[in-house]
Scaffold this motif. Sequence first.
Motif, mmCIF file in Angstrom:
data_model
loop_
_atom_site.group_PDB
_atom_site.id
_atom_site.type_symbol
_atom_site.label_atom_id
_atom_site.label_comp_id
_atom_site.label_asym_id
_atom_site.label_seq_id
_atom_site.Cartn_x
_atom_site.Cartn_y
_atom_site.Cartn_z
ATOM 1 N N THR A 6 1.608 8.675 10.215
ATOM 2 C CA THR A 6 0.414 9.485 9.979
ATOM 3 C C THR A 6 -0.280 9.799 11.310
ATOM 4 O OG1 THR A 6 -0.920 7.491 9.695
ATOM 5 C CG2 THR A 6 0.025 8.473 7.720
ATOM 6 N N PRO A 7 0.372 10.557 12.172
ATOM 7 C CA PRO A 7 -0.223 10.847 13.472
ATOM 8 C C PRO A 7 -1.447 11.748 13.328
ATOM 9 C CG PRO A 7 1.722 12.187 13.134
ATOM 10 C CD PRO A 7 1.614 11.291 11.943
ATOM 11 N N GLU A 8 -2.487 11.451 14.106
ATOM 12 C CA GLU A 8 -3.657 12.330 14.083
ATOM 13 C C GLU A 8 -3.357 13.605 14.836
ATOM 14 O OE1 GLU A 8 -6.991 9.583 15.195
ATOM 15 O OE2 GLU A 8 -7.754 10.513 13.369
ATOM 16 N N THR A 9 -2.613 13.450 15.931
ATOM 17 C CA THR A 9 -2.159 14.624 16.656
ATOM 18 C C THR A 9 -0.708 14.848 16.281
ATOM 19 O OG1 THR A 9 -3.487 13.788 18.455
ATOM 20 C CG2 THR A 9 -2.071 15.673 18.925
ATOM 21 N N PRO A 10 -0.427 15.871 15.518
ATOM 22 C CA PRO A 10 0.952 16.036 15.063
ATOM 23 C C PRO A 10 1.913 16.250 16.232
ATOM 24 C CG PRO A 10 -0.436 17.913 14.430
ATOM 25 C CD PRO A 10 -1.333 16.890 15.035
ATOM 26 N N SER A 29 -5.689 12.086 8.434
ATOM 27 C CA SER A 29 -6.705 11.205 9.014
ATOM 28 C C SER A 29 -6.450 9.762 8.610
ATOM 29 C CB SER A 29 -8.101 11.633 8.536
ATOM 30 O OG SER A 29 -8.231 11.360 7.150
ATOM 31 N N ASP A 30 -6.965 8.837 9.413
ATOM 32 C CA ASP A 30 -6.856 7.415 9.065
ATOM 33 C C ASP A 30 -7.497 7.139 7.715
ATOM 34 O OD1 ASP A 30 -5.536 6.934 11.362
ATOM 35 O OD2 ASP A 30 -7.254 6.072 12.442
ATOM 36 N N GLU A 31 -8.597 7.844 7.454
ATOM 37 C CA GLU A 31 -9.313 7.617 6.200
ATOM 38 C C GLU A 31 -8.440 8.019 5.005
ATOM 39 O OE1 GLU A 31 -10.503 8.977 8.892
ATOM 40 O OE2 GLU A 31 -12.258 7.777 9.437
ATOM 41 N N ALA A 33 -5.133 8.276 5.038
ATOM 42 C CA ALA A 33 -4.000 7.347 4.990
ATOM 43 C C ALA A 33 -4.407 6.059 4.295
ATOM 44 C CB ALA A 33 -3.498 7.063 6.401
ATOM 45 N N ASP A 34 -5.611 5.543 4.616
ATOM 46 C CA ASP A 34 -6.105 4.326 3.963
ATOM 47 C C ASP A 34 -6.298 4.552 2.473
ATOM 48 O OD1 ASP A 34 -6.082 2.557 5.971
ATOM 49 O OD2 ASP A 34 -8.178 2.879 6.582
ATOM 50 N N SER A 35 -6.873 5.701 2.142
ATOM 51 C CA SER A 35 -7.132 6.011 0.736
ATOM 52 C C SER A 35 -5.842 6.003 -0.072
ATOM 53 C CB SER A 35 -7.825 7.371 0.642
ATOM 54 O OG SER A 35 -7.723 7.884 -0.665
ATOM 55 N N MET A 36 -4.773 6.548 0.517
ATOM 56 C CA MET A 36 -3.516 6.681 -0.226
ATOM 57 C C MET A 36 -2.806 5.347 -0.439
ATOM 58 S SD MET A 36 -3.156 9.816 -1.164
ATOM 59 C CE MET A 36 -1.447 10.288 -1.456
ATOM 60 N N LYS A 37 -3.247 4.309 0.259
ATOM 61 C CA LYS A 37 -2.582 3.009 0.113
ATOM 62 C C LYS A 37 -2.971 2.286 -1.176
ATOM 63 C CE LYS A 37 -2.198 2.047 5.047
ATOM 64 N NZ LYS A 37 -2.666 1.197 6.154
ATOM 65 N N SER A 38 -4.097 2.623 -1.721
ATOM 66 C CA SER A 38 -4.585 1.808 -2.841
ATOM 67 C C SER A 38 -5.137 2.676 -3.958
ATOM 68 C CB SER A 38 -5.668 0.846 -2.338
ATOM 69 O OG SER A 38 -6.726 1.608 -1.781
#
Length: 491
Positions: A6-10, A29-31, A33-38
């Motif tokens: 999940t690179p922020e800069t592709p 975004s990290d947010e 990516a985090d959301s999709m984990k759970s």
Amino acid sequence: MADELTPETPDEAEQPIKQRKNGLYPGVSDELADSMKSGWADTELRDLQPVEQAPNAAERRAALSRRFPGERLVIPAGNLKTRSNDTEYSFRAATEYVYLTGDQTDDSVLVLEPRGGGAEGAEGHDATLYRLPRSDRENGEFWLDGMGELWVGRRHSLTEAEVLYGLPCKDVRELADALKEATGPVRVVRGHDAGIEAALTDKVTAERDEELRVYLSEARLVKDAFEVAELQKAVDSTVRGFEDVVKVLDKAEATSERYIEGTFFLRARVEGNDVGYGSICAAGPHACTLHWVRNNGEVRSGDLLLLDAGVETNSLYTADVTRTLPINGRYSDLQRKIYDAVYAAQEAGIAAVKPGAGFRDFHDAAQRVLTEHLVEWGLVEGPVERVLELGLQRRWTLHGTGHMLGLDVHDCAAARTESYVNGTLEPGMVLTVEPGLYFQADDLTVPEEYRGIGVRIEDDILVTSDGNRNLSAGLPRRSDEVEEWMARLKG
Ligand SMILES: [Mn+2]
């Protein structure tokens, strides 16, 4: 792990190919990516039952184990094949894999590991099913990888698959490395999984692998009760598919042979997995092209339609049936004369299918009847014995009179000549009887009115303890019965 996926800069070059090729927007975004984990429910299936053929597959594996003691055996299901760019053909698992597992999952591999590492005195094998597990939610593969479940659909967990197929299951992504490190004799069924073959390249030989393929072909010569029932299902769906076609012949006349192909395919997809082979929808002179699958020709009243098609069941057993139908519902005198000769040949062929008979006998019986008619019509100079000896009838009979049928339409194709073509029929064998006569449109050796007429009649015949049973008897064969049947369907 998550950062790589999940690179922020592709950085396209750094991303796995599968991630790019589905066109997923790479900026995550990290947010997100985090959301999709759970936040996902537990969907593990806990009330599964083994597939119906699991005990049959276990018996087949036991026989395979006895044939190759002390050797590691690797049987891949195969992988998706590219159709164009980033689209793939629909997956069809390798016949050997399906036969030994009852499973059809792409990228899976069955491995039979000799007990005791193949040591002297150790008996039997431990079978393991290597397969892709459910997609990991933690590392994002389920939505960022092109093989992730969000893209391709839910897979069975390894635990679920253990119940379904009655085999211990492991992650297939560990298999290639394990095979590279393993020692001892090994054989692989070739042609389905290039990655697995590459891992074994220094350990296998073509000759030894061929012995495995031949064994698995010959093991399928005699069908068990599950297989016979599946073949009957395939035939029954095929009968309905032929009825569908008769009902829409007027629409085919207004369009093309493709209307027939599409109509039969609808039945195959609704009641089964697919067609077992490309449907031959051959109107008029196309009937003389044995594997006519372009199906882009005109359908004309007054011509014949040769329809050779088979539904493949969801367990992957296929029918293989041919009827040659008058498009307007009634054979012309010459069409009927040729049709009735093929029918007589098929009757003679079917009568020769019984336990103890040679596989060649039904072919010889049908060829003799066809030849008698060709001589009688003055198309080739007799006597019949001379024509048969020189094979002169083959200008118009063209092909063998039948073949084994099962998971493959031309089943058991790797069997040795002595066990198949020169072999003896046994109860449980299923084969086609399909004589034909074909007068090519440009064949100057026959009267002009014969040219462009092709007739084949094909049925699926089970060898029984006292003779045979025609699994496709639900479709009429005699010319007058075909006409009655068509009239009834066309209403
Ligand atoms: Mn056939």
